[in-house]
Structures are given as structure tokens and as C-alpha cells.
Design a protein around this motif. Structure first.
Motif, PDB file in Angstrom:
ATOM      1  N   HIS A  43       0.844  -1.199   0.000  1.00 30.56           N
ATOM      2  CA  HIS A  43       0.000   0.000   0.000  1.00 30.56           C
ATOM      3  C   HIS A  43       0.875   1.243   0.000  1.00 30.56           C
ATOM      4  O   HIS A  43       1.851   1.325   0.736  1.00 30.56           O
ATOM      5  CB  HIS A  43      -0.886   0.027   1.245  1.00 30.56           C
ATOM      6  CG  HIS A  43      -1.678   1.289   1.366  1.00 30.56           C
ATOM      7  ND1 HIS A  43      -2.890   1.456   0.755  1.00 30.56           N
ATOM      8  CD2 HIS A  43      -1.425   2.452   1.999  1.00 30.56           C
ATOM      9  CE1 HIS A  43      -3.344   2.668   1.011  1.00 30.56           C
ATOM     10  NE2 HIS A  43      -2.464   3.291   1.764  1.00 30.56           N
ATOM     11  N   PHE A  44       0.513   2.214  -0.837  1.00 25.84           N
ATOM     12  CA  PHE A  44       1.186   3.509  -0.781  1.00 25.84           C
ATOM     13  C   PHE A  44       0.312   4.575  -1.414  1.00 25.84           C
ATOM     14  O   PHE A  44      -0.640   4.283  -2.138  1.00 25.84           O
ATOM     15  CB  PHE A  44       2.567   3.474  -1.454  1.00 25.84           C
ATOM     16  CG  PHE A  44       2.554   3.241  -2.942  1.00 25.84           C
ATOM     17  CD1 PHE A  44       2.401   4.300  -3.833  1.00 25.84           C
ATOM     18  CD2 PHE A  44       2.698   1.966  -3.452  1.00 25.84           C
ATOM     19  CE1 PHE A  44       2.410   4.081  -5.202  1.00 25.84           C
ATOM     20  CE2 PHE A  44       2.708   1.739  -4.819  1.00 25.84           C
ATOM     21  CZ  PHE A  44       2.563   2.804  -5.695  1.00 25.84           C
ATOM     22  N   GLN A  45       0.658   5.798  -1.103  1.00 30.81           N
ATOM     23  CA  GLN A  45       0.073   6.959  -1.767  1.00 30.81           C
ATOM     24  C   GLN A  45       1.198   7.681  -2.493  1.00 30.81           C
ATOM     25  O   GLN A  45       2.308   7.790  -1.978  1.00 30.81           O
ATOM     26  CB  GLN A  45      -0.571   7.917  -0.769  1.00 30.81           C
ATOM     27  CG  GLN A  45      -1.832   7.368  -0.149  1.00 30.81           C
ATOM     28  CD  GLN A  45      -2.477   8.371   0.793  1.00 30.81           C
ATOM     29  OE1 GLN A  45      -1.832   9.264   1.330  1.00 30.81           O
ATOM     30  NE2 GLN A  45      -3.768   8.212   0.991  1.00 30.81           N
ATOM     31  N   ALA A  46       0.890   8.154  -3.686  1.00 29.56           N
ATOM     32  CA  ALA A  46       1.841   8.956  -4.458  1.00 29.56           C
ATOM     33  C   ALA A  46       1.246  10.351  -4.577  1.00 29.56           C
ATOM     34  O   ALA A  46       0.067  10.502  -4.868  1.00 29.56           O
ATOM     35  CB  ALA A  46       2.059   8.346  -5.837  1.00 29.56           C
ATOM     36  N   ARG A  47       2.071  11.362  -4.334  1.00 27.58           N
ATOM     37  CA  ARG A  47       1.589  12.745  -4.406  1.00 27.58           C
ATOM     38  C   ARG A  47       2.252  13.465  -5.578  1.00 27.58           C
ATOM     39  O   ARG A  47       3.462  13.394  -5.759  1.00 27.58           O
ATOM     40  CB  ARG A  47       1.894  13.482  -3.106  1.00 27.58           C
ATOM     41  CG  ARG A  47       1.414  14.936  -3.139  1.00 27.58           C
ATOM     42  CD  ARG A  47       1.432  15.590  -1.804  1.00 27.58           C
ATOM     43  NE  ARG A  47       2.760  15.635  -1.228  1.00 27.58           N
ATOM     44  CZ  ARG A  47       3.058  16.321  -0.131  1.00 27.58           C
ATOM     45  NH1 ARG A  47       2.119  16.985   0.519  1.00 27.58           N
ATOM     46  NH2 ARG A  47       4.278  16.322   0.344  1.00 27.58           N
ATOM     47  N   ASN A  48       1.435  14.176  -6.333  1.00 26.93           N
ATOM     48  CA  ASN A  48       1.903  14.976  -7.459  1.00 26.93           C
ATOM     49  C   ASN A  48       2.091  16.408  -6.975  1.00 26.93           C
ATOM     50  O   ASN A  48       1.126  17.105  -6.709  1.00 26.93           O
ATOM     51  CB  ASN A  48       0.882  14.927  -8.599  1.00 26.93           C
ATOM     52  CG  ASN A  48       1.272  15.822  -9.757  1.00 26.93           C
ATOM     53  OD1 ASN A  48       2.340  16.424  -9.774  1.00 26.93           O
ATOM     54  ND2 ASN A  48       0.391  15.909 -10.730  1.00 26.93           N
ATOM     55  N   ILE A  49       3.333  16.862  -6.880  1.00 30.48           N
ATOM     56  CA  ILE A  49       3.634  18.223  -6.443  1.00 30.48           C
ATOM     57  C   ILE A  49       3.912  19.108  -7.663  1.00 30.48           C
ATOM     58  O   ILE A  49       4.278  20.248  -7.535  1.00 30.48           O
ATOM     59  CB  ILE A  49       4.821  18.232  -5.466  1.00 30.48           C
ATOM     60  CG1 ILE A  49       4.561  17.248  -4.331  1.00 30.48           C
ATOM     61  CG2 ILE A  49       5.030  19.606  -4.852  1.00 30.48           C
ATOM     62  CD1 ILE A  49       5.702  17.098  -3.385  1.00 30.48           C
ATOM     63  N   LYS A  50       3.699  18.553  -8.845  1.00 32.00           N
ATOM     64  CA  LYS A  50       3.874  19.342 -10.063  1.00 32.00           C
ATOM     65  C   LYS A  50       2.672  20.284 -10.249  1.00 32.00           C
ATOM     66  O   LYS A  50       1.636  20.105  -9.622  1.00 32.00           O
ATOM     67  CB  LYS A  50       3.986  18.415 -11.276  1.00 32.00           C
ATOM     68  CG  LYS A  50       5.237  17.533 -11.247  1.00 32.00           C
ATOM     69  CD  LYS A  50       5.253  16.524 -12.367  1.00 32.00           C
ATOM     70  CE  LYS A  50       5.558  17.101 -13.700  1.00 32.00           C
ATOM     71  NZ  LYS A  50       6.926  17.472 -13.971  1.00 32.00           N
ATOM     72  N   THR A  51       2.827  21.248 -11.112  1.00 37.54           N
ATOM     73  CA  THR A  51       1.731  22.180 -11.412  1.00 37.54           C
ATOM     74  C   THR A  51       0.875  21.682 -12.570  1.00 37.54           C
ATOM     75  O   THR A  51      -0.071  22.348 -12.981  1.00 37.54           O
ATOM     76  CB  THR A  51       2.274  23.588 -11.733  1.00 37.54           C
ATOM     77  OG1 THR A  51       3.186  23.475 -12.831  1.00 37.54           O
ATOM     78  CG2 THR A  51       2.983  24.190 -10.525  1.00 37.54           C
ATOM     79  N   THR A  52       1.212  20.519 -13.100  1.00 44.07           N
ATOM     80  CA  THR A  52       0.460  19.903 -14.190  1.00 44.07           C
ATOM     81  C   THR A  52       0.096  18.473 -13.815  1.00 44.07           C
ATOM     82  O   THR A  52       0.704  17.877 -12.914  1.00 44.07           O
ATOM     83  CB  THR A  52       1.284  19.888 -15.493  1.00 44.07           C
ATOM     84  OG1 THR A  52       2.498  19.161 -15.249  1.00 44.07           O
ATOM     85  CG2 THR A  52       1.608  21.296 -15.964  1.00 44.07           C
ATOM     86  N   THR A  53      -0.863  17.911 -14.510  1.00 44.14           N
ATOM     87  CA  THR A  53      -1.257  16.521 -14.297  1.00 44.14           C
ATOM     88  C   THR A  53      -0.123  15.589 -14.703  1.00 44.14           C
ATOM     89  O   THR A  53       0.529  15.794 -15.720  1.00 44.14           O
ATOM     90  CB  THR A  53      -2.518  16.200 -15.134  1.00 44.14           C
ATOM     91  OG1 THR A  53      -3.587  17.014 -14.654  1.00 44.14           O
ATOM     92  CG2 THR A  53      -2.906  14.738 -15.034  1.00 44.14           C
ATOM     93  N   ILE A  54       0.110  14.579 -13.888  1.00 48.80           N
ATOM     94  CA  ILE A  54       1.063  13.526 -14.244  1.00 48.80           C
ATOM     95  C   ILE A  54       0.280  12.478 -15.024  1.00 48.80           C
ATOM     96  O   ILE A  54      -0.721  11.953 -14.524  1.00 48.80           O
ATOM     97  CB  ILE A  54       1.708  12.906 -12.986  1.00 48.80           C
ATOM     98  CG1 ILE A  54       2.654  13.911 -12.340  1.00 48.80           C
ATOM     99  CG2 ILE A  54       2.437  11.616 -13.333  1.00 48.80           C
ATOM    100  CD1 ILE A  54       3.276  13.438 -11.057  1.00 48.80           C
TER     101      ILE A  54
END
Length: 132
Positions: A43-54
Motif C-alpha cells: 500500500h502507498f500513496q503517491a503525491r503529485n507536487i507538479k503544477t500539471t497533471t502527471i
């Protein structure tokens, strides 16, 4: 009935988040046993810290001791949002096993910190005991 000892790895330090990055969120990636038949849940969560969609990409479970190297889909993650993953992993062999999970395993996402995409674990699985 199986007897298990399992490890939830929470590092005592963390790398500060950087804008423009895909990262494991909250240092909480873990493996646990909550199922029968030698099934473990990664189990994990991934966070997108970019200003655009990954865009959709791949993540990997790799274990030399278990002979596993498998890619899975990681759906797109909107800017500033998190994606969550639960993946069943069957571990039949007792003993200590090295397992590494890797975000963006195929290098499709350009990031400010490519060095924080892998998270290693050591999981100790006991021998089956009892009659059920």
C-alpha cells in the motif's frame, strides 16, 4: 493458519518535498498482512507536487529473493493531488525477503527529484503453522 512477522518501514527522516516532483506521500508506503493464503498487501500513496497533471505511468514491485519484477499501472494524478495503490502480493516462501517499490519505474515523468522514487522493505514471513 500462517504465522507472520511483518515490517512497516517508517524512516526517521524524510526528504523535503519539492515543487515539480512525484513522491511517496507521508512516508507511509508499507506492506501488511490482512489476508489468507499468504497474501500481503503493498500500500502507498503517491503525491503529485507538479503544477500539471502527471499522465498515467508505471510503478514496480521488485524482489530478488522472491524472483519478482513486475510493472503495474499508476493512473494519472492531477496537479496537487494524491493517488493511492493497494496491490496483493503472494509470498509463499518463509524467510526474509527484500522488496522494493518504485514510482514512475519507466521514467515517463520528468521530476525535480528522481532520487526519491524507490522505497525498500525487508519482510519476514514465518512458516505455516497449525492446522487452520
Amino acid at each position: 493458519n500462517n504465522t507472520y512477522l511483518f515490517v512497516i518501514d517508517v524512516p526517521n527522516t524524510s526528504t523535503p518535498s519539492r515543487t515539480g516532483d512525484l513522491e511517496f506521500y507521508a512516508r507511509e508506503a508499507h506492506i501488511h498482512v490482512m489476508r489468507q493464503n499468504s497474501e500481503h498487501v503493498v500500500h502507498f500513496q503517491a503525491r503529485n507536487i507538479k503544477t500539471t497533471t502527471i499522465p498515467a505511468t508505471k510503478w514496480r514491485i521488485k524482489s530478488v529473493s522472491l524472483g519478482i519484477d513486475t510493472l503495474y499501472d499508476l493512473p494519472e494524478i492531477l496537479a496537487g493531488e494524491k493517488g493511492e495503490v493497494d496491490q496483493i502480493l503472494r509470498i509463499l516462501a518463509p524467510g526474509e525477503h527484500d522488496i522494493t517499490i518504485t514510482l514512475d519505474a519507466t521514467g515517463q515523468v520528468s521530476e525535480t527529484n528522481e532520487g526519491n522514487n524507490s522505497h525498500p522493505f525487508f519482510v519476514l514471513v514465518g512458516s505455516p503453522s497449525g492446522s487452520g
